[in-house]
Write an enzyme that holds these catalytic residues in place. Structure first.
Site: not given
Length: 287
Positions: A32, A115, A133, A185, A191, A194, A200
């Site tokens: 991370e 985060y 994030d 995304c 899209c 997705c 959405c």
């Protein structure tokens, strides 16, 4: 929605080394920190090398600063490497070498922010905490608010994302929504690929374009690199990393034409503990 997203992730998520079963909490924390503002394709080989060399906080805590900075190479923001070593030392001194699972304890470690603390708690220990994030904020803006651009980060983002977490498999949901933002995304959304297209809000609203002031604000938040002190610092750091003895000032002078900017960058590295002056005319990595 959670089931759709997790099913999509299990079929489409990237095979990344630190996502493999058996990765230690230290390995998750390291991934991370390394991944902040750095693409996974650059981080993964470095992470593997670090885990081979320093597989525990105790191993990194005893390393020299010069070795740590050389191993960090060009991952960006080398000060993070030294903060990571400080974090390892704090884990050894305060927690017997074991990464703590509590968010507040993680936040108290050097170099660990909101985060990272929540990502470690979720992905290393399976806790039900929101992990937010840039990718998550972008997905949330489109999915829940019907906005193409997420706007500036806010403390409210944590509460917003926490409200989406399922009671079961919350960590899987968190990594899945991050992956959706990284692969589908994106700033130019795909899209048709997705799994959440039917729920959405941005799709239902007719895919509205952002207002002019929103576009301007988003462009302003993008940090430029070319010609900045950051670029000059990076060139000097590369020179110091590759050297096996103190580097003469004349050699540093050759990396950038602007003398004032070059001097400012060099001595800011010294102030940050990333370089040391040796005598009057030489510089090196810290011990």
């Amino acid at each position: 929605m959670a089931s759709l997203l997790i099913d999509w992730y299990e079929a489409n998520g990237r095979d990344i080394a630190w996502r493999h079963p058996g990765t230690s909490p230290w390995g998750v924390l390291l991934s991370e920190v390394m991944s902040q503002q750095t693409p996974v394709v650059r981080v993964e080989p470095a992470w593997i090398a670090w885990m081979d060399r320093w597989p525990t906080p105790a191993a990194l805590a005893s390393a020299s600063n010069a070795d740590v900075l050389r191993a960090w190479d060009r991952l960006g923001y080398p000060r993070r490497a030294l903060r990571l070593k400080e974090c390892a030392q704090a884990i050894v001194e305060g927690y017997g070498g074991e990464v703590p699972c509590d968010v507040d304890a993680l936040l108290a470690l050097p170099g660990i922010g909101d985060y990272t603390a929540r990502a470690v708690a979720a992905f290393a220990f399976g806790l039900r905490v929101p992990v937010v994030d840039t990718n998550v904020r972008r997905v949330y803006a489109r999915l829940m608010k019907g906005q193409l651009l997420p706007g500036p980060a806010r403390r409210q983002d944590l509460a917003d994302v926490a409200a989406l977490l399922p009671e079961r498999r919350a960590p899987e949901f968190s990594v899945a929504i991050m992956e959706l933002g990284a692969l589908v995304c994106t700033t130019k959304p795909a899209c048709s690929s997705c799994p959440l297209i039917d729920v959405c809000s941005w799709q239902r609203a007719g895919r509205p374009e952002p207002a002019a002031h929103e576009i301007a604000a988003a462009k302003k938040r993008v940090q430029k690199f070319e010609g900045t002190d950051r670029q000059v610092r990076g060139k000097i750091m590369r020179l110091l990393r590759e050297a096996h003895s103190p580097v003469p000032l004349a050699q540093i002078d050759a990396v950038w034409e602007d003398a004032a900017q070059r001097s400012r960058a060099l001595f800011s590295l010294v102030e940050d503990g990333l370089a040391v002056q040796v005598g009057e005319q030489h510089f090196a990595l810290p011990d």
